[in-house]
Design a protein around this motif. Structure first.
Motif, PDB file in Angstrom:
ATOM      1  N   PRO A  70       4.333   7.667   9.987  1.00 41.70           N
ATOM      2  CA  PRO A  70       3.495   8.451  10.913  1.00 41.70           C
ATOM      3  C   PRO A  70       2.243   9.022  10.238  1.00 41.70           C
ATOM      4  O   PRO A  70       1.157   8.989  10.820  1.00 41.70           O
ATOM      5  CB  PRO A  70       4.434   9.575  11.374  1.00 41.70           C
ATOM      6  N   GLU A  71       2.384   9.500   9.001  1.00 39.89           N
ATOM      7  CA  GLU A  71       1.194  10.029   8.318  1.00 39.89           C
ATOM      8  C   GLU A  71       0.148   8.947   8.115  1.00 39.89           C
ATOM      9  O   GLU A  71      -1.061   9.211   8.160  1.00 39.89           O
ATOM     10  CB  GLU A  71       1.585  10.609   6.946  1.00 39.89           C
ATOM     11  N   THR A  72       0.603   7.734   7.879  1.00 40.94           N
ATOM     12  CA  THR A  72      -0.332   6.630   7.663  1.00 40.94           C
ATOM     13  C   THR A  72      -1.113   6.345   8.945  1.00 40.94           C
ATOM     14  O   THR A  72      -2.337   6.180   8.933  1.00 40.94           O
ATOM     15  CB  THR A  72       0.432   5.367   7.217  1.00 40.94           C
ATOM     16  N   VAL A  73      -0.384   6.313  10.061  1.00 37.50           N
ATOM     17  CA  VAL A  73      -1.052   6.057  11.337  1.00 37.50           C
ATOM     18  C   VAL A  73      -2.076   7.156  11.617  1.00 37.50           C
ATOM     19  O   VAL A  73      -3.226   6.879  11.992  1.00 37.50           O
ATOM     20  CB  VAL A  73      -0.012   5.974  12.480  1.00 37.50           C
ATOM     21  N   TRP A 126       0.868  -1.179   0.000  1.00 39.94           N
ATOM     22  CA  TRP A 126       0.000   0.000   0.000  1.00 39.94           C
ATOM     23  C   TRP A 126       0.904   1.227   0.000  1.00 39.94           C
ATOM     24  O   TRP A 126       1.632   1.458   0.955  1.00 39.94           O
ATOM     25  CB  TRP A 126      -0.891  -0.027   1.257  1.00 39.94           C
ATOM     26  N   ARG A 127       0.883   1.977  -1.080  1.00 41.07           N
ATOM     27  CA  ARG A 127       1.774   3.136  -1.215  1.00 41.07           C
ATOM     28  C   ARG A 127       1.321   4.244  -0.268  1.00 41.07           C
ATOM     29  O   ARG A 127       0.169   4.668  -0.314  1.00 41.07           O
ATOM     30  CB  ARG A 127       1.772   3.668  -2.649  1.00 41.07           C
ATOM     31  N   VAL A 128       2.249   4.695   0.565  1.00 40.72           N
ATOM     32  CA  VAL A 128       1.925   5.739   1.550  1.00 40.72           C
ATOM     33  C   VAL A 128       3.084   6.729   1.605  1.00 40.72           C
ATOM     34  O   VAL A 128       4.214   6.390   1.257  1.00 40.72           O
ATOM     35  CB  VAL A 128       1.698   5.136   2.959  1.00 40.72           C
ATOM     36  N   PRO A 129       2.815   7.955   2.069  1.00 40.73           N
ATOM     37  CA  PRO A 129       3.883   8.966   2.111  1.00 40.73           C
ATOM     38  C   PRO A 129       4.879   8.721   3.245  1.00 40.73           C
ATOM     39  O   PRO A 129       6.082   8.928   3.070  1.00 40.73           O
ATOM     40  CB  PRO A 129       3.134  10.282   2.317  1.00 40.73           C
ATOM     41  N   ARG A 164      10.798   3.175   3.984  1.00 38.73           N
ATOM     42  CA  ARG A 164      12.139   3.546   3.525  1.00 38.73           C
ATOM     43  C   ARG A 164      12.638   2.600   2.432  1.00 38.73           C
ATOM     44  O   ARG A 164      13.452   2.961   1.601  1.00 38.73           O
ATOM     45  CB  ARG A 164      13.114   3.536   4.715  1.00 38.73           C
ATOM     46  N   GLN A 165      12.132   1.362   2.453  1.00 41.53           N
ATOM     47  CA  GLN A 165      12.579   0.382   1.455  1.00 41.53           C
ATOM     48  C   GLN A 165      11.845   0.548   0.122  1.00 41.53           C
ATOM     49  O   GLN A 165      12.403   0.259  -0.928  1.00 41.53           O
ATOM     50  CB  GLN A 165      12.347  -1.047   1.965  1.00 41.53           C
ATOM     51  N   GLY A 166      10.548   0.955   0.209  1.00 46.63           N
ATOM     52  CA  GLY A 166       9.814   0.989  -1.056  1.00 46.63           C
ATOM     53  C   GLY A 166       8.585   1.886  -1.027  1.00 46.63           C
ATOM     54  O   GLY A 166       7.679   1.708  -1.843  1.00 46.63           O
ATOM     55  N   GLY A 167       8.519   2.830  -0.079  1.00 44.90           N
ATOM     56  CA  GLY A 167       7.405   3.782  -0.056  1.00 44.90           C
ATOM     57  C   GLY A 167       6.054   3.135   0.178  1.00 44.90           C
ATOM     58  O   GLY A 167       5.026   3.626  -0.296  1.00 44.90           O
ATOM     59  N   ALA A 168       6.046   2.026   0.914  1.00 44.20           N
ATOM     60  CA  ALA A 168       4.777   1.314   1.094  1.00 44.20           C
ATOM     61  C   ALA A 168       4.737   0.641   2.466  1.00 44.20           C
ATOM     62  O   ALA A 168       5.769   0.501   3.136  1.00 44.20           O
ATOM     63  CB  ALA A 168       4.599   0.262   0.004  1.00 44.20           C
ATOM     64  N   VAL A 169       3.540   0.262   2.875  1.00 50.69           N
ATOM     65  CA  VAL A 169       3.383  -0.577   4.066  1.00 50.69           C
ATOM     66  C   VAL A 169       2.492  -1.762   3.699  1.00 50.69           C
ATOM     67  O   VAL A 169       1.803  -1.746   2.679  1.00 50.69           O
ATOM     68  CB  VAL A 169       2.749   0.200   5.254  1.00 50.69           C
ATOM     69  N   LEU A 176      -9.457   2.960   2.113  1.00 52.50           N
ATOM     70  CA  LEU A 176      -7.995   3.074   2.237  1.00 52.50           C
ATOM     71  C   LEU A 176      -7.386   3.622   0.951  1.00 52.50           C
ATOM     72  O   LEU A 176      -6.495   4.470   0.976  1.00 52.50           O
ATOM     73  CB  LEU A 176      -7.368   1.704   2.530  1.00 52.50           C
ATOM     74  N   SER A 177      -7.876   3.126  -0.166  1.00 47.72           N
ATOM     75  CA  SER A 177      -7.288   3.538  -1.446  1.00 47.72           C
ATOM     76  C   SER A 177      -7.521   5.025  -1.693  1.00 47.72           C
ATOM     77  O   SER A 177      -6.835   5.639  -2.508  1.00 47.72           O
ATOM     78  CB  SER A 177      -7.866   2.707  -2.590  1.00 47.72           C
ATOM     79  N   GLU A 178      -8.508   5.604  -0.955  1.00 48.07           N
ATOM     80  CA  GLU A 178      -8.790   7.031  -1.139  1.00 48.07           C
ATOM     81  C   GLU A 178      -8.012   7.918  -0.158  1.00 48.07           C
ATOM     82  O   GLU A 178      -8.008   9.133  -0.294  1.00 48.07           O
ATOM     83  CB  GLU A 178     -10.304   7.281  -0.979  1.00 48.07           C
ATOM     84  N   LEU A 179      -7.360   7.270   0.847  1.00 47.99           N
ATOM     85  CA  LEU A 179      -6.648   8.089   1.845  1.00 47.99           C
ATOM     86  C   LEU A 179      -5.447   8.805   1.235  1.00 47.99           C
ATOM     87  O   LEU A 179      -5.168   9.953   1.553  1.00 47.99           O
ATOM     88  CB  LEU A 179      -6.181   7.212   3.017  1.00 47.99           C
TER      89      LEU A 179
END
Lengths: 446, 446
Positions: free
Chosen positions: A387-390, A381-384, A416-421, A440-443
């Motif tokens: 902490p922002e994800t939480v 799941w691509r996230v920035p 840090r490894q791939g911009g995702a969780v 989630l996909s809209e967050l």
């Protein structure tokens, strides 16, 4: 698990190791680094006082998040990262696990915490050597079997198929062989009547060493990174001329050749094998659409009766595994083929991609989690940022709530490894899970 | 056996095969021809209507002798010899067993005799391929397991040791490994304290791939054709530099390294593994003196309690073997070490060097043969000719007598191959056996 006994444990997160995956050199660095970091999932299994060895330094924010969800304080678990090795800190290679400096550090941690046993993701020889250096062999169930070739007996596709055949369990038509002629004859005979074939290298983790041979273009490609269209006997012969050496790992290993059952849904399962019996942990289903890189426990599309038939067959396979002396977790895969047919496809005597999910179910939902909840994951799941994800999960009300025992867990952090969780949805039913997934996909719309 | 069911059987005498013995090329012709001819022992197991495949044409006089002792007429058993292959008629190689002309001949014999199952000495891939061509796979117990890698699982020293360790059975200290460092470290640590070591190649039949590493000259050499004296760590390192590739079959196989228990007596055993349980057939002892190339059932020197302890440990090893799906005979070897210690040393899921002797016991003596008689063999008794040998035995009163159920049997005829026969003494006790042996040695002095 957690192992079923109460002894303190040295957990080793080595899902990606040089022993199971022979050609780590051939991996692109980014892929190796990302795969190697799934090491961190191991921390979910830690109990107070345990020591966890991971490949890469973890984001402290993710570790705090993980420990808080587990109800532990920051000092309850020791996390160790060995010095870099031949692939830097990508994966836990032998040179890292047996680095004298690390062995010394591990020894101090083992003594300080009163550790008695080792629980790796995969019991490969470097783990056995480390356990011996740390004096953990006596406390580790099944050590003698695992430290020999036992680990390999339970991680090769040839042994799986031979034993399953012997028990009369459901399998696709197929052969296990070291003889090219026997492999090629079998493949040719199926291709000649329009049936696709799957070639499985004996020793590769998961589907990594699988190749589909198709009698025509347009065969759907699931469970194998390679597919070749071979039209006619000359094409088959040419193909085996070129690839037999690779299939057999230059003559080292068996090759398994089977009918490829198109349009099947891959199934999974996990069992705990102990002195006094075998316990079914769960069945699961690989997600096919709309998300491919995920798992659903117990499933999203597979009828209950089909999953039950699969689990009963898988359970029978655990009997010889226990008799051989294996102790620990085993995951057994299969296929739900069209028309309700069920077959088994491989076993892996190690932890699996669902072991930490089972921990979520048992510990954050409860003993009836398989009937009360559906667990749905996605690995990328691509996230920035973490902490922002939480924060986004909390603001949206989607974050896992220990009181309602539902919501979204970040299962592993690869920012840090791939911009995702990786996420795991713990929902009351399938529809809720899919609704949450849309939200989630809209967050972080990209 | 004979197999325990009543189905008619295609017996295949392939004790020496290219699959179990990787380097048949390296054998001197005379040795390969003699070893290959032990194929003929298989004929003792035939029942009326069975078909026996042997490597080399048998002396008709020996076949008549064998059938008469079995109480059969000359047409009760069909004997087939496939066309010559890459080693002429020395051994039953794949090219011979799958020669189209032979497959056709075998098919006619199978149909004429109503054959339903195959029983080879060793269930190697060529046998599986032949059984499939002849439609015998359904009638053959455990076919699916054996035709895959099951045969190999039960014929490798690594799998044996790992499973026996897992069960906590008595073993010499040792390691099973693919990692040179682990093998060398283990060997060095024992040699450094003056203990000899035995290195076992994973896949060789019997002791053929074993080597003793001795810390000093003068270690007795039993159970290994090679011995190296390695004085000091440099010698050990040099040795592994030179031989590790060979030990691992160029990286293909595991290596087993164990403490070598000097002055032990090699023990053997045979068990029948069936759907409904495991039956102990017999224990035995390798002869050490005055004759080396022979076997004694149940033994000449081993105390009964020691043999019993060995057989009980071996029986436990049969449990996982049965759970894995193997059906048929398995022979399990061990050592009676000084001081009454017993250890297991390998298993072989195939027929063995005592299978035909067990047939003698059960069929020519009776169900209590293990308490009523001692069976003592020698593989190389130099004689002028087969007929002269039979006459000499009869004249001397030593020939086996079905009424007294005692005397000498010629178990296999190698006169044309090497000027010798194998004998089996069936005596009332140890002293009688040794007296007869002296008299035999006087029949053809020189």
């Amino acid at each position: 698990m957690s192992p079923t006994n109460a002894r303190r444990t040295l957990l080793i997160g080595n899902p990606f190791n040089e022993y199971l995956i022979g050609d780590l050199d051939a991996f692109p660095h980014a892929k190796r680094r990302l795969g190697g970091n799934s090491s961190l999932r191991m921390a979910w299994l830690a109990r107070p006082g345990d020591v966890v060895v991971v490949a890469q330094p973890a984001d402290p924010a993710f570790l705090r998040y993980l420990l808080r969800l587990k109800g532990l304080g920051p000092d309850d678990v020791t996390v160790l990262v060995p010095p870099p090795g031949r692939f830097g800190t990508d994966v836990l290679t032998r040179d890292r696990l047996l680095h004298p400096e690390f062995v010394e550090r591990a020894r101090r941690a083992v003594e300080a915490r009163g550790i008695e046993q080792v629980l790796p993701f995969s019991f490969e020889p470097a783990v056995a050597a480390l356990a011996l250096r740390l004096g953990l062999e006596k406390g580790t169930p099944g050590f003698g079997f695992l430290a020999g070739s036992g680990h390999d007996l339970l991680n090769t596709k040839s042994a799986f198929r031979s034993i399953a055949e012997g028990l009369g369990l459901p399998l696709p038509a197929g052969v296990v062989t070291r003889v090219r002629e026997d492999a090629e004859d079998f493949a040719s005979s199926l291709l000649a009547v329009g049936k696709p074939v799957i070639v499985k290298q004996d020793f590769h983790a998961g589907a990594h060493g699988n190749e589909i041979l198709a009698p025509r273009p347009g065969v759907s490609q699931v469970g194998a990174p390679l597919m070749s269209v071979l039209e006619g006997p000359d094409a088959v012969r040419d193909h085996f001329d070129r690839h037999w050496e690779r299939y057999t790992n230059r003559g080292r290993d068996y090759t398994v050749v089977e009918e490829y059952l198109e349009d099947s849904v891959p199934l999974g399962s996990e069992f705990a094998v102990a002195d006094d019996g075998v316990v079914e942990q769960h069945g699961c289903e690989m997600r096919m659409a709309p998300v491919f890189d995920g798992i659903a426990i117990p499933g999203l599309t597979t009828p209950e009766a089909v999953l039950r038939e699969f689990l009963d067959a898988a359970a029978r396979l655990c009997e010889p595994v226990r008799a051989m002396g294996y102790r620990g977790l085993i995951n057994i895969d299969g296929l739900a083929a069209p028309g309700g047919r069920v077959v088994l496809s491989e076993y892996n005597g190690r932890l699996g991609g669902t072991t930490h999910l089972h921990w979520f179910g048992e510990n954050l939902v409860g003993p009836d989690y398989l009937t009360e909840r559906v667990l749905v994951t996605r690995n990328k799941w691509r996230v920035p940022s973490f902490p922002e994800t939480v924060r986004a999960l909390e603001r949206s009300g989607l974050a896992f709530d220990p009181v309602t025992r539902a919501g979204v867990i970040i299962a592993c952090d690869h920012v840090r490894q791939g911009g995702a969780v990786e996420y795991c949805l713990i929902a009351r039913d399938r529809d809720e899970a899919l609704r949450w997934e849309t939200r989630l996909s809209e967050l972080f719309p990209g």
